[in-house]
Design an enzyme around this catalytic site. Structure first.
Site, PDB file in Angstrom:
ATOM      1  N   LYS A 115      16.932 -19.268-135.603  1.00  0.00           N
ATOM      2  CA  LYS A 115      17.272 -19.747-134.258  1.00  0.00           C
ATOM      3  C   LYS A 115      16.128 -20.597-133.746  1.00  0.00           C
ATOM      4  O   LYS A 115      14.976 -20.404-134.156  1.00  0.00           O
ATOM      5  CB  LYS A 115      17.475 -18.567-133.309  1.00  0.00           C
ATOM      6  CG  LYS A 115      18.365 -18.897-132.139  1.00  0.00           C
ATOM      7  CD  LYS A 115      19.828 -18.814-132.494  1.00  0.00           C
ATOM      8  CE  LYS A 115      20.721 -19.169-131.326  1.00  0.00           C
ATOM      9  NZ  LYS A 115      22.128 -18.846-131.577  1.00  0.00           N
TER      10      LYS A 115
HETATM   11  P1  NAD Z   1      27.820 -22.931-122.751  1.00  0.00           P
HETATM   12  O1  NAD Z   1      26.541 -23.518-122.264  1.00  0.00           O
HETATM   13  O2  NAD Z   1      28.934 -23.810-123.231  1.00  0.00           O
HETATM   14  O3  NAD Z   1      28.443 -21.988-121.606  1.00  0.00           O
HETATM   15  C1  NAD Z   1      27.729 -20.966-120.986  1.00  0.00           C
HETATM   16  C2  NAD Z   1      28.514 -20.454-119.788  1.00  0.00           C
HETATM   17  O4  NAD Z   1      27.815 -19.363-119.202  1.00  0.00           O
HETATM   18  C3  NAD Z   1      28.666 -21.493-118.688  1.00  0.00           C
HETATM   19  O5  NAD Z   1      29.896 -21.281-118.002  1.00  0.00           O
HETATM   20  C4  NAD Z   1      27.490 -21.184-117.754  1.00  0.00           C
HETATM   21  O6  NAD Z   1      27.709 -21.628-116.419  1.00  0.00           O
HETATM   22  C5  NAD Z   1      27.467 -19.657-117.847  1.00  0.00           C
HETATM   23  N1  NAD Z   1      26.150 -19.086-117.593  1.00  0.00           N
HETATM   24  C6  NAD Z   1      24.962 -19.497-118.083  1.00  0.00           C
HETATM   25  N2  NAD Z   1      23.967 -18.716-117.630  1.00  0.00           N
HETATM   26  C7  NAD Z   1      24.536 -17.784-116.851  1.00  0.00           C
HETATM   27  C8  NAD Z   1      24.052 -16.688-116.088  1.00  0.00           C
HETATM   28  N3  NAD Z   1      22.750 -16.399-116.044  1.00  0.00           N
HETATM   29  N4  NAD Z   1      24.943 -15.914-115.429  1.00  0.00           N
HETATM   30  C9  NAD Z   1      26.271 -16.200-115.461  1.00  0.00           C
HETATM   31  N5  NAD Z   1      26.793 -17.220-116.161  1.00  0.00           N
HETATM   32  C10 NAD Z   1      25.939 -17.997-116.822  1.00  0.00           C
HETATM   33  O7  NAD Z   1      27.387 -21.894-123.876  1.00  0.00           O
HETATM   34  P2  NAD Z   1      28.304 -21.252-125.005  1.00  0.00           P
HETATM   35  O8  NAD Z   1      28.191 -22.066-126.246  1.00  0.00           O
HETATM   36  O9  NAD Z   1      29.653 -20.944-124.455  1.00  0.00           O
HETATM   37  O10 NAD Z   1      27.507 -19.901-125.299  1.00  0.00           O
HETATM   38  C11 NAD Z   1      27.688 -18.732-124.495  1.00  0.00           C
HETATM   39  C12 NAD Z   1      27.119 -17.538-125.240  1.00  0.00           C
HETATM   40  O11 NAD Z   1      27.786 -17.425-126.511  1.00  0.00           O
HETATM   41  C13 NAD Z   1      25.628 -17.604-125.570  1.00  0.00           C
HETATM   42  O12 NAD Z   1      25.120 -16.284-125.569  1.00  0.00           O
HETATM   43  C14 NAD Z   1      25.610 -18.148-127.004  1.00  0.00           C
HETATM   44  O13 NAD Z   1      24.434 -17.805-127.690  1.00  0.00           O
HETATM   45  C15 NAD Z   1      26.830 -17.425-127.551  1.00  0.00           C
HETATM   46  N6  NAD Z   1      27.430 -18.016-128.754  1.00  0.00           N
HETATM   47  C16 NAD Z   1      27.874 -19.316-128.769  1.00  0.00           C
HETATM   48  C17 NAD Z   1      28.475 -19.822-129.911  1.00  0.00           C
HETATM   49  C18 NAD Z   1      29.055 -21.200-129.957  1.00  0.00           C
HETATM   50  O14 NAD Z   1      29.633 -21.556-130.997  1.00  0.00           O
HETATM   51  N7  NAD Z   1      28.971 -21.987-128.892  1.00  0.00           N
HETATM   52  C19 NAD Z   1      28.592 -19.018-131.073  1.00  0.00           C
HETATM   53  C20 NAD Z   1      28.146 -17.709-131.018  1.00  0.00           C
HETATM   54  C21 NAD Z   1      27.567 -17.219-129.848  1.00  0.00           C
END
Ligand code: NAD
Length: 425
Positions: A115
């Site tokens: 990461k």
């Molecule tokens: P993203 O940036 O597209 O979306 C994040 C969302 O969470 C947004 O709606 C944002 O406003 C909200 N958010 C951010 N910080 C916040 C907080 N402190 N409190 C409340 N809401 C908050 O990100 P994503 O790609 O959807 O990733 C979200 C989670 O999923 C992360 O933990 C990431 O590591 C995990 N993840 C993502 C993927 C992927 O393929 N994108 C894969 C596995 C895991």
């Protein structure tokens, strides 16, 4: 001056590396893991901290702090995203890299875990500043990344454009167009069809498998989703399409709630246009903490780490939690939820659809032959369904939760490779 590094609350419930380690300890005890292998798995294989100087648009020079941690390369090249956020810290990146090791092992794709992150606020940076930041960070990592070494991907606040810059910078240095250096690229540049939807769709498949496993109705459930980004937004859309009612969804500024169900395509259209959920018609405004404790059948935390803790785990009213985010639940909260009989489909299983399709992307890039979207979704679904069954089987075998069942499955697979490879001396 370097950007300030977030202070680590070492040992606390909010330190994600401590949380990741606690789950490893539990699984290691249950599977009777060799103490030497345990020591290897408790220590990240390689960590790099880099100073990233960037010429800003106003002519000044700033120096950002960036990290890349490779937790394990026992099963294959390190794999994992790169996050841009003011909250990035070394312990967060360490935890996320360890979770990648376990996640890749749970879905049995031939990768280790890595990461990266840069402490920065991308919302306050221009396109040009972000490009220079990404290219210089990539140049700093050149010695440790590569299609056979470490394959980055997007994470919070990075996306297809970031990956295209990274791929170009790497390719310019190696004098060879190297698509397989990153996943999550634009489709026209060696990306995979279905990658954008993969994590959210995988979460929706995990909700379906969880409901089936528990004997609950597989449609018509009330679902609450925290986060409306790639995982939360698309996960909610797929669950809506599967016939569930999304009664609340949030972004970082707050949540919207309608007990009769939100029109998810309209919510996502609104979000696309307005960049905030605020003002969405026909829904009441609540905050993120109220959202987490709403009465519902399924809760999908899909925003960020450490949302369900010892502070609010008693108040969660869902029957099932399916973790879209990485590390949304603390180890202390695990114990409370388990005692209360809630079923938790853990992050390293539930959100693994993303890395599964990243694996497909890497395979396609190396073959130079690209698959139809339906082929991608069908193969991903098969892997998610099989992995869910493996996790439930391990949980039953070791008489433990699905989370620790997932860790037992993963740790056994990584330990097998470490044992077979032996220690090079
Ligand atoms: P993203 O940036 O597209 O979306 C994040 C969302 O969470 C947004 O709606 C944002 O406003 C909200 N958010 C951010 N910080 C916040 C907080 N402190 N409190 C409340 N809401 C908050 O990100 P994503 O790609 O959807 O990733 C979200 C989670 O999923 C992360 O933990 C990431 O590591 C995990 N993840 C993502 C993927 C992927 O393929 N994108 C894969 C596995 C895991």
């Amino acid at each position: 001056m370097a950007e300030s590094v977030t202070a680590e609350p070492a040992g606390s419930e909010s330190n994600p590396f401590v949380q990741a380690q606690k789950r490893l300890d539990k699984a290691a005890d249950l599977i009777n893991l060799d103490p030497g292998i345990y020591r290897i798995l408790s220590t990240p294989y390689q960590e790099l901290t880099v100073a990233v100087p960037v010429k800003m648009d106003d002519g000044s020079t700033r120096v950002f702090t960036g990290y890349r941690v490779q937790h394990s390369i026992a099963r294959g090249p390190a794999k994992g995203g790169i996050r841009y956020s003011p909250e990035v810290s070394l312990d967060e990146v360490r935890a996320l890299s360890a979770w990648m090791t376990w996640k890749c092992a749970v879905v049995n794709v031939p990768f280790g875990g890595g990461k990266g992150g840069i402490i920065c606020d991308p919302r306050r940076m221009s396109h040009g500043e972000l490009e220079r930041l990404t290219r210089r960070y990539t140049a700093n990592l050149l010695d440790i990344i590569g299609p056979e070494r470490d394959v980055p991907a997007p994470d919070m606040n990075t996306g297809e454009q970031t990956m295209a810059w990274l791929m170009d910078t790497y390719s310019m240095h190696t004098r060879a167009t190297t698509c397989a250096i990153v996943t999550g690229k634009p489709i026209g540049l060696g990306g995979s069809k279905g990658r954008r939807e993969a994590t959210g769709l995988g979460v929706a498949f995990t909700v379906r498998e969880s409901l089936k496993h528990l004997g609950l109705p597989e449609t018509g459930c009330k679902v609450v989703v925290q986060g409306s980004g790639n995982v939360g937004g698309l996960g909610a859309l797929f669950l809506h399409e599967m016939g569930h009612q999304i009664i609340a969804i949030s972004d970082m500024y707050g949540a919207i709630h309608n007990e009769n169900g939100l029109d998810m395509p309209a919510v996502l259209e609104w979000l696309q246009e307005k960049r905030t959920l605020e003002g969405f018609p026909g829904a009441e405004r609540i905050d993120n903490s109220q959202l987490l404790t709403l009465p519902c059948d399924v809760l999908v935390p899909a925003a960020t780490e450490n949302q369900i803790t010892s502070q609010n785990a008693h108040a969660i009213q869902a029957k099932v939690i399916v973790e879209g985010a990485n590390g949304p639940t603390s180890a202390a909260a695990d114990a409370i939820l388990e005692e209360r009989g809630l079923f938790v489909a853990p992050d390293i299983l539930a959100n693994a659809g993303g890395v599964t399709v990243s694996y497909f992307e890497w395979v396609q890039d190396r073959m130079g032959y690209f698959w139809e979207e339906q082929v991608v979704f069908d193969r991903m679904e098969r892997i998610m369904v099989d992995s869910f069954a493996d996790v439930v089987k391990a949980a039953q075998k070791y008489k433990t939760s699905a989370r620790i069942g997932a860790y037992c499955t993963a740790v056994e697979r990584v330990a097998y490779c470490l044992n077979m490879r032996g220690i090079y001396a």
